[in-house]
Design a protein around this motif. Structure first.
Motif, PDB file in Angstrom:
ATOM      1  N   ILE A  20      -4.928  -2.126   6.505  1.00 46.84           N
ATOM      2  CA  ILE A  20      -3.553  -2.381   6.061  1.00 46.84           C
ATOM      3  C   ILE A  20      -2.664  -2.498   7.305  1.00 46.84           C
ATOM      4  O   ILE A  20      -3.031  -2.044   8.377  1.00 46.84           O
ATOM      5  N   GLN A  23       3.347  -2.049   8.567  1.00 44.17           N
ATOM      6  CA  GLN A  23       4.493  -2.314   7.683  1.00 44.17           C
ATOM      7  C   GLN A  23       4.277  -1.666   6.315  1.00 44.17           C
ATOM      8  O   GLN A  23       5.206  -1.134   5.710  1.00 44.17           O
ATOM      9  N   TYR A  24       3.036  -1.708   5.845  1.00 45.33           N
ATOM     10  CA  TYR A  24       2.724  -1.089   4.549  1.00 45.33           C
ATOM     11  C   TYR A  24       2.959   0.422   4.610  1.00 45.33           C
ATOM     12  O   TYR A  24       3.477   1.022   3.652  1.00 45.33           O
ATOM     13  N   CYS A  25       2.593   1.042   5.725  1.00 44.65           N
ATOM     14  CA  CYS A  25       2.738   2.507   5.867  1.00 44.65           C
ATOM     15  C   CYS A  25       4.206   2.927   5.784  1.00 44.65           C
ATOM     16  O   CYS A  25       4.503   4.054   5.389  1.00 44.65           O
ATOM     17  N   SER A  28       4.802   3.159   1.855  1.00 38.44           N
ATOM     18  CA  SER A  28       3.746   3.565   0.917  1.00 38.44           C
ATOM     19  C   SER A  28       3.798   5.047   0.528  1.00 38.44           C
ATOM     20  O   SER A  28       2.909   5.541  -0.160  1.00 38.44           O
TER      21      SER A  28
END
Ligand code: SF4
Length: 91
Positions: A20, A23-25, A28
């Motif tokens: 991943i 940016q997802y972290c 999330s």
């Protein structure tokens, strides 16, 4: 490295089991907040603490630091495992 380049970096997410982007972290966690494992997952890849400090309010940053899972160095992890094993044998 620019913030945009950092946000495109990828790693394997231990929660999802797949690659991943950073940016997802950032979205999330609970209520679209930053994932609490962000320091542990990214510290070896770039200065994640510096990035967060620069891009978060002081209050949000301090709150994250208080609840985030901190990376453990290998010696600390080994000592912790040995102490748990010793305690288990004693019980
Ligand atoms: S910070 Fe959270 S979402 Fe990002 S890789 Fe780690 S566990 Fe996965």
């Amino acid at each position: 490295m620019s913030d945009q380049d950092i946000e495109k970096l990828e790693t394997r997410c231990p929660r999802l089991g797949s690659p991943i982007s950073f940016q997802y972290c950032l979205i999330s966690g609970e209520d679209d907040a930053i994932c609490w494992k962000v320091l542990d997952c990214w510290w070896e890849i770039f200065d994640v603490e510096g990035y967060l400090k620069k891009n978060m309010s002081e209050t949000d940053f301090n709150e994250l630091m208080a609840r985030a899972e901190k990376p453990k160095n290998k010696i600390s992890s080994i000592i912790e495992i040995a102490e748990k094993a010793k305690k288990k044998l004693e019980d």
